[in-house]
Enzyme design. Structure first.
Site, mmCIF file in Angstrom:
data_model
loop_
_atom_site.group_PDB
_atom_site.id
_atom_site.type_symbol
_atom_site.label_atom_id
_atom_site.label_comp_id
_atom_site.label_asym_id
_atom_site.label_seq_id
_atom_site.Cartn_x
_atom_site.Cartn_y
_atom_site.Cartn_z
ATOM 1 C CD GLU A 64 10.769 49.685 28.006
ATOM 2 O OE1 GLU A 64 10.748 49.976 29.220
ATOM 3 O OE2 GLU A 64 10.564 48.538 27.590
ATOM 4 C CE LYS A 91 -10.711 40.593 28.350
ATOM 5 N NZ LYS A 91 -10.504 40.982 26.988
ATOM 6 C CD1 TRP A 118 -8.635 42.140 31.728
ATOM 7 C CD2 TRP A 118 -9.324 44.098 30.888
ATOM 8 N NE1 TRP A 118 -7.963 42.357 30.548
ATOM 9 C CE2 TRP A 118 -8.369 43.545 30.011
ATOM 10 C CE3 TRP A 118 -9.890 45.319 30.578
ATOM 11 C CZ2 TRP A 118 -7.965 44.185 28.852
ATOM 12 C CZ3 TRP A 118 -9.491 45.960 29.419
ATOM 13 C CH2 TRP A 118 -8.542 45.394 28.558
ATOM 14 C CB THR A 164 13.818 45.787 29.525
ATOM 15 O OG1 THR A 164 14.134 44.719 28.641
ATOM 16 C CG2 THR A 164 13.517 47.036 28.723
HETATM 17 P P1 ADP Z 1 10.493 45.430 34.675
HETATM 18 O O1 ADP Z 1 9.948 44.898 33.396
HETATM 19 O O2 ADP Z 1 11.620 44.728 35.241
HETATM 20 O O3 ADP Z 1 9.427 45.660 35.711
HETATM 21 P P2 ADP Z 1 10.695 48.278 34.427
HETATM 22 O O4 ADP Z 1 11.320 48.774 35.645
HETATM 23 O O5 ADP Z 1 10.966 48.997 33.176
HETATM 24 O O6 ADP Z 1 11.100 46.812 34.225
HETATM 25 O O7 ADP Z 1 9.160 48.201 34.734
HETATM 26 C C1 ADP Z 1 8.228 49.064 34.261
HETATM 27 C C2 ADP Z 1 6.873 48.565 34.664
HETATM 28 O O8 ADP Z 1 6.706 48.646 36.091
HETATM 29 C C3 ADP Z 1 5.738 49.363 34.117
HETATM 30 O O9 ADP Z 1 5.454 49.018 32.786
HETATM 31 C C4 ADP Z 1 4.618 48.993 35.068
HETATM 32 O O10 ADP Z 1 4.030 47.757 34.722
HETATM 33 C C5 ADP Z 1 5.328 48.827 36.381
HETATM 34 N N1 ADP Z 1 5.119 50.018 37.204
HETATM 35 C C6 ADP Z 1 5.959 51.039 37.393
HETATM 36 N N2 ADP Z 1 5.436 51.948 38.237
HETATM 37 C C7 ADP Z 1 4.212 51.499 38.588
HETATM 38 C C8 ADP Z 1 3.158 51.982 39.427
HETATM 39 N N3 ADP Z 1 3.266 53.110 40.124
HETATM 40 N N4 ADP Z 1 2.036 51.239 39.522
HETATM 41 C C9 ADP Z 1 1.910 50.080 38.851
HETATM 42 N N5 ADP Z 1 2.866 49.566 38.053
HETATM 43 C C10 ADP Z 1 4.003 50.263 37.918
#
Ligand code: ADP
Length: 538
Positions: free
Chosen positions: A327, A432, A437, A181
């Protein structure tokens, strides 16, 4: 009672065998400074066999980790095929990590061989003395610097080994790829994909309810191969016969527009910040031609409404939003409007993060761990489970990330009766205010719809009365102007009154993470350090 079905292991070897036979003449195009380099699936499969033979001779054994420190290109694809198919584990390294994080993930992952692109030698040289267990470095392209000490040349290795490597029969549950990650909080954590999870994820990516990758497609792969396996597309492409365009380091609006015009992809995948750049650049480029594209897929962060509308209204081009995480391999939800939705109402679905794809389960859970109704209204944290969702992290215990066998995503939002998810925030980015929210994602999407705004990111700042209030950080388009008052007025009819930010700042660029998403952690730190020029309205 036992079934009568055969039990063929779901392994990468079977994906290679399928692609190199049925789609032997399909092509991969790599964009280089000197022009476009082409290779067929068959050629790539044979070169993967040579690479596997070379790695075996270097002592790479089943289970050993082979790292890649590379752009999206043909050699990287060869490593994607060869390393897992020979029984070793491909560890894709994020080329934009800070040096100490990079050394950490190489050591933590236990990489013994690393393949790197020659253009990245100077970055890699910074950590060469911190990764003692790396026995061999293979350089793709000319190594003229000597900065890494003794290295091996990729093309020499390929040329000096024969094709015909026999892919072993592996257990489908064996590790195939590992990816960390991005480590926005603390050290990055390793996620390890199995042959089986990648196989099933590829099938899911071929379904028409998701991305629907197929033989008729040519995909411009902008998402990096070091970030969640380029959303799994390498294997899906080989399985489905989808051609690939690999942009390497040419990731800005202008070269992407040229690639789309000249190489005519039917689909392209990237994060919203890239598409925002493409859309704005195209406005001043009369030669921009998106007519080959059936859709672009945007995900990894919320896709603002104006982006979807901009491509739709100007070019008749559909933006499909997807949601996933490292993940989750990552494909988990894709926002395709249900059949029969009138064209003018499709946008109401397209702005959602996605609709759960077949094969995974999603639910929303309250702070107390209670499963909430799928009513499109009740907010909670998304939890997910399925055969391509991680059940743990490599080498670390993280009990707080799992709940009764479900992965806690850290994303907050609602789920509706049709399986569409709306994300209001990541738990670490929530605002918040007075106990309620405020969705930073919604505020950003609405501010970015203003014609003078290029990008906007909203973060929480402390407030003596309300605990937190939103601070809206805005990047204006070149030559455009707008005041904080004007932007607030623009927002007023679009969001609840008490959401309207009173704190604004104008900056030159929104800080981005290593994979091009807004880096709100940096923005909050800049605010805390007093480095932002904040305007506070009455
Ligand atoms: P990083 O922590 O670097 O962003 P990841 O690529 O694993 O690593 O990121 C996943 C996160 O990206 C998700 O948990 C979410 O918060 C965000 N995310 C992915 N796709 C979307 C989407 N379509 N809309 C909003 N958030 C998104």
């Amino acid at each position: 009672m036992q079934s009568t079905m055969q039990d063929a292991p779901l392994t990468i070897k079977r994906i290679i065998n399928h692609g190199e036979w049925l789609y032997a003449n399909k092509k991969v195009f790599t964009v280089t400074p000197g022009g476009v380099q082409e290779a067929t699936f068959y050629e790539i499969a044979k070169r993967a066999e040579r690479l596997a033979a070379a790695l075996a001779e270097l002592g790479v054994a089943p289970g050993d980790r082979v790292g890649t420190f590379m752009w999206n290109n043909q050699s990287h694809m060869e490593a994607y095929l060869a390393v897992p198919a020979m029984g070793a584990v491909l560890h894709t390294l994020n080329i934009r990590l800070f040096p100490e994080q990079l050394a950490f993930v190489i050591n933590d992952g236990g990489d013994s061989v690393i393949i790197i692109d020659h253009t990245l030698i100077p970055v890699f040289a910074k950590i060469r003395d911190q990764i003692p267990q790396v026995r061999h470095i293979i350089v793709s392209g000319p190594d003229e610097t000597g900065a890494l000490g003794k290295t091996l040349d990729y093309e020499t290795l390929i040329a000096s080994h024969q094709p015909g490597f026999e892919w072993p029969e592996l257990n489908e549950r064996d590790a195939a790829i590992m990816c960390y990650t991005s480590g926005t909080t603390g050290n990055p954590k390793g996620v390890v994909y199995s042959h089986r999870s990648l196989w099933l994820h590829s099938l899911a990516s071929m379904t028409a309810n998701s991305i629907g990758l197929c033989e008729a497609d040519r995909c411009l792969l902008i998402v990096p191969m070091f970030h969640v396996n380029a959303w799994g597309v390498i294997y899906t492409a080989f399985f489905a016969g989808t051609e690939l365009i690999m942009p390497q380091m040419f990731l800005q609006g202008a070269p992407i527009i040229t690639m789309i015009r000249e190489l005519r992809p039917t689909i392209s995948l990237g994060v919203p910040t890239i598409w925002n750049d493409v859309l704005h650049t195209a406005e001043n480029d009369p030669a921009a031609d998106f007519s080959s594209l059936r859709a672009i897929l945007a995900g990894g962060a919320a896709v603002p409404r104006h982006l979807i509308e901009g491509f739709r209204d100007r070019y008749g081009l559909r933006v499909i939003q997807g949601w996933g995480m490292t993940e989750t391999s990552p494909l988990a939800a894709v926002a395709i409007p249900p059949a029969g939705t009138p064209r003018d109402q499709e946008i109401d679905y397209e702005v959602k993060a996605g609709r759960v794809v077949a094969g995974v389960e999603l639910r929303v859970v309250s702070d107390a761990g209670e499963v909430m109704p799928r009513d499109g209204k009740t907010i909670g944290e998304f939890e997910i489970r399925g055969p391509w969702i991680t059940a743990s992290y490599y080498g670390v215990d993280a009990p707080d990330r799992f709940h009764d066998g479900w992965l806690k995503t850290g994303d907050i939002g609602t789920l509706d009766a049709e399986g569409f998810m709306v994300i209001s925030d990541r738990s670490k980015d929530v605002i918040k205010s007075g106990g309620e929210w405020i969705s930073s994602v919604d505020l950003e999407s609405n501010v970015m719809a203003h014609p003078a705004v290029f990008e906007a990111a909203v973060v929480a700042i402390p407030d003596p009365k309300w605990d937190e209030r939103p601070l809206c950080c805005v990047v204006l388009r070149p030559g455009a102007s707008a005041t904080a008052e004007e932007l607030r007025e623009f927002l007023a009819p679009r969001v609840a009154k008490w959401w309207l930010p009173e704190h604004w700042c104008f900056i030159d660029a929104i800080p981005k993470t290593s994979v091009g998403k807004f880096d709100k952690k940096v923005l909050r730190a800049l605010y805390a350090d007093g480095a932002l020029d904040v305007i506070t309205l009455d």
